[in-house]
Design an enzyme around this catalytic site. Structure first.
Site, PDB file in Angstrom:
ATOM      1  N   ASP A  94      11.322  57.148  21.007  1.00 35.72           N
ATOM      2  CA  ASP A  94      11.058  58.129  20.774  1.00 35.72           C
ATOM      3  C   ASP A  94       9.269  58.255  20.692  1.00 35.72           C
ATOM      4  O   ASP A  94       8.705  57.458  20.820  1.00 35.72           O
ATOM      5  CB  ASP A  94      11.534  58.712  19.509  1.00 35.72           C
ATOM      6  CG  ASP A  94      11.169  57.830  17.990  1.00 35.72           C
ATOM      7  OD1 ASP A  94      10.394  56.860  18.363  1.00 35.72           O
ATOM      8  OD2 ASP A  94      11.720  57.911  17.291  1.00 35.72           O
ATOM      9  N   ASP A 268      21.412  60.440  20.128  1.00 35.85           N
ATOM     10  CA  ASP A 268      21.283  59.196  19.317  1.00 35.85           C
ATOM     11  C   ASP A 268      21.286  59.455  17.947  1.00 35.85           C
ATOM     12  O   ASP A 268      21.315  60.714  17.679  1.00 35.85           O
ATOM     13  CB  ASP A 268      19.907  58.633  19.874  1.00 35.85           C
ATOM     14  CG  ASP A 268      18.647  59.365  19.047  1.00 35.85           C
ATOM     15  OD1 ASP A 268      18.243  58.770  17.848  1.00 35.85           O
ATOM     16  OD2 ASP A 268      18.505  60.337  19.260  1.00 35.85           O
ATOM     17  N   CYS A 306      42.310  51.537  17.184  1.00 35.52           N
ATOM     18  CA  CYS A 306      41.130  51.002  17.716  1.00 35.52           C
ATOM     19  C   CYS A 306      41.371  49.579  18.197  1.00 35.52           C
ATOM     20  O   CYS A 306      42.042  48.647  17.590  1.00 35.52           O
ATOM     21  CB  CYS A 306      40.023  50.837  16.569  1.00 35.52           C
ATOM     22  SG  CYS A 306      38.392  50.418  17.071  1.00 35.52           S
ATOM     23  N   CYS A 308      38.611  47.424  18.717  1.00 29.52           N
ATOM     24  CA  CYS A 308      37.371  46.583  18.798  1.00 29.52           C
ATOM     25  C   CYS A 308      37.670  45.386  18.085  1.00 29.52           C
ATOM     26  O   CYS A 308      38.575  45.039  17.498  1.00 29.52           O
ATOM     27  CB  CYS A 308      36.544  47.619  17.974  1.00 29.52           C
ATOM     28  SG  CYS A 308      36.589  47.588  16.166  1.00 29.52           S
ATOM     29  N   CYS A 311      38.404  45.529  14.478  1.00 33.88           N
ATOM     30  CA  CYS A 311      39.867  45.919  14.085  1.00 33.88           C
ATOM     31  C   CYS A 311      41.147  45.047  14.680  1.00 33.88           C
ATOM     32  O   CYS A 311      42.168  44.923  14.068  1.00 33.88           O
ATOM     33  CB  CYS A 311      40.320  47.219  14.664  1.00 33.88           C
ATOM     34  SG  CYS A 311      39.361  48.533  13.687  1.00 33.88           S
ATOM     35  N   HIS A 337      32.481  48.220  14.422  1.00 34.64           N
ATOM     36  CA  HIS A 337      33.534  49.143  14.556  1.00 34.64           C
ATOM     37  C   HIS A 337      32.943  50.659  14.619  1.00 34.64           C
ATOM     38  O   HIS A 337      33.360  51.331  15.663  1.00 34.64           O
ATOM     39  CB  HIS A 337      34.397  49.273  13.209  1.00 34.64           C
ATOM     40  CG  HIS A 337      35.330  50.327  13.325  1.00 34.64           C
ATOM     41  ND1 HIS A 337      36.388  50.585  13.778  1.00 34.64           N
ATOM     42  CD2 HIS A 337      35.230  51.502  12.608  1.00 34.64           C
ATOM     43  CE1 HIS A 337      36.817  51.501  13.860  1.00 34.64           C
ATOM     44  NE2 HIS A 337      36.211  52.249  12.993  1.00 34.64           N
TER      45      HIS A 337
END
Length: 379
Positions: A94, A268, A306, A308, A311, A337
């Site tokens: 930014d 974002d 999930c 991931c 998890c 996560h």
């Protein structure tokens, strides 16, 4: 040839959402996309390898904070942000404008730039369009942002009009001050608050300058979600079809889906990493605060739906224990996560666009997540 280009792959027949691909010097990524925020050249608690593992292709870093610490000269000496932080994917920075206007109570805006105080030391600083370009040229991201004024919400029409006109003048100065156009793309930022006439004026000014991409700024600053959606509905059609559109600072699951439906390509937000550090997790059933006492003996994963790493390997009870005892590993697990959840959500959004069913996907997701219920818990 432009250093950053956009390829429109498909438009969803059901909603008008766009499936696309952005090409940068450090690779390409499919859109709509969520970009994890690495303010100080690191996504808090996450390694670059873990970001790759969850499927992130582009991350964001912060010009203002890196200017103060460690200094853009040190990053440049290291070979740029990519080498400094060992990240070989795309990076967006930014302009520093948002921090100047949000972190410093003592600031003085003039045509040349903004005088303000360092929020850490109190030292007097000055940031101009040219300075913002020089810092970002030294940092070396793939995508840079023009220096703009970020007015508060709400703001009077007269103030916003003056701000929009100043932002347009600063945008032209940014283009003139940008020294590396062949290997860094510079995006303009459309401002104008909730006022349709000012958004039109800002978009007209900026598109005439032919930036490689355009951001929509001044949203997610406290306005109700219906106002943000209304502004997107009349703003995104003003932007070029063959260039990426980036909605700054938005990261709640409902707003990502609604933004994509309204033609946004890039998003974002610090939201998933910030709430993770408080033990708040995004799950397919809605918000879950894992530090709560009711999870002390809950040996199920954060989200049974999930896949991931968190998890698949750790329980709510264990993660709660880590967070309650201030163990950093707990914050790493919840952050992993949450970022996986949003990156995977955008993958599902892209698949729904391919299948021309994003409207159906939104309806099912909102029902499952509880966004359709009165007084639904949001982030």
């Amino acid at each position: 040839m432009a250093s950053v280009t956009y390829e429109l792959i498909k438009t969803c027949k059901q909603t008008g959402a766009r499936l696309g691909r952005v090409h940068t010097p450090h690779g390409s990524f499919e859109t709509p996309v969520f970009m994890p925020v690495g303010t100080l050249a690191t996504v808090k608690t996450m390694s670059p390898e873990e970001l790759k593992e969850i499927g992130a292709d582009i991350i964001l870093s912060n010009t203002y904070h890196l200017w103060l610490r460690p200094g853009e000269d040190i990053v440049k000496e290291a070979g740029g942000l990519h080498k400094f932080m060992n990240w070989d994917g795309s990076i967006l920075t930014d302009s520093g404008g948002f921090q100047v206007f949000s972190l410093s109570d003592l600031r003085d805006i003039e045509e040349e730039g903004v005088h303000f105080r360092n929020h850490i030391s109190g030292e007097k600083l000055f940031l101009s369009p040219e300075k913002a370009m020089q810092i970002q040229n030294d940092l070396g991201p793939d995508i840079m942002m023009a220096f703009d004024e970020c007015p508060p919400y709400p703001a009077e029409h007269k103030y916003m009009k003056d701000s929009v006109e100043r932002t347009s003048r600063w945008a032209e100065r940014c283009l003139n001050g940008h020294k590396r156009p062949n290997d860094q793309g510079l995006f303009g930022i459309v401002q104008g608050g909730e006022y349709e006439d000012l958004r039109k004026q800002s978009a007209k000014d900026l598109t005439s300058l032919d930036f490689p991409g355009y951001a929509i700024g001044g949203l997610s600053v406290g306005e109700p979600k219906d106002v943000m959606n209304r502004v997107l509905e009349f703003t995104t059609p003003l932007l070029p079809t063959q260039k990426p559109r980036y909605l700054m600072g938005v990261g709640s699951p409902d707003s990502l889906i609604d933004g994509a439906i309204r033609g946004v390509d890039m998003f974002d937000c610090v939201l998933p990493t910030r709430i993770a550090r408080n033990g708040t997790c995004m799950t397919s059933q809605g918000r879950l605060v894992v530090r709560n006492a009711k999870f002390a003996r809950d040996f199920s994963p954060l989200d049974p739906n999930c896949e991931c790493h968190t998890c698949r390997n750790y329980s709510r009870a264990y993660i709660r224990h880590l967070i309650k005892t201030d163990e950093t590993f707990g914050l790493r697990l919840t952050t992993y996560h949450n970022l996986y959840f949003l990156v995977n959500l955008m993958k599902q959004v892209r698949e729904a666009i391919k299948a021309d069913r994003l409207g159906d996907f939104r309806e099912a997701f909102f029902e499952q997540y509880g966004f359709n219920k009165p007084n639904a818990k949001n982030f």
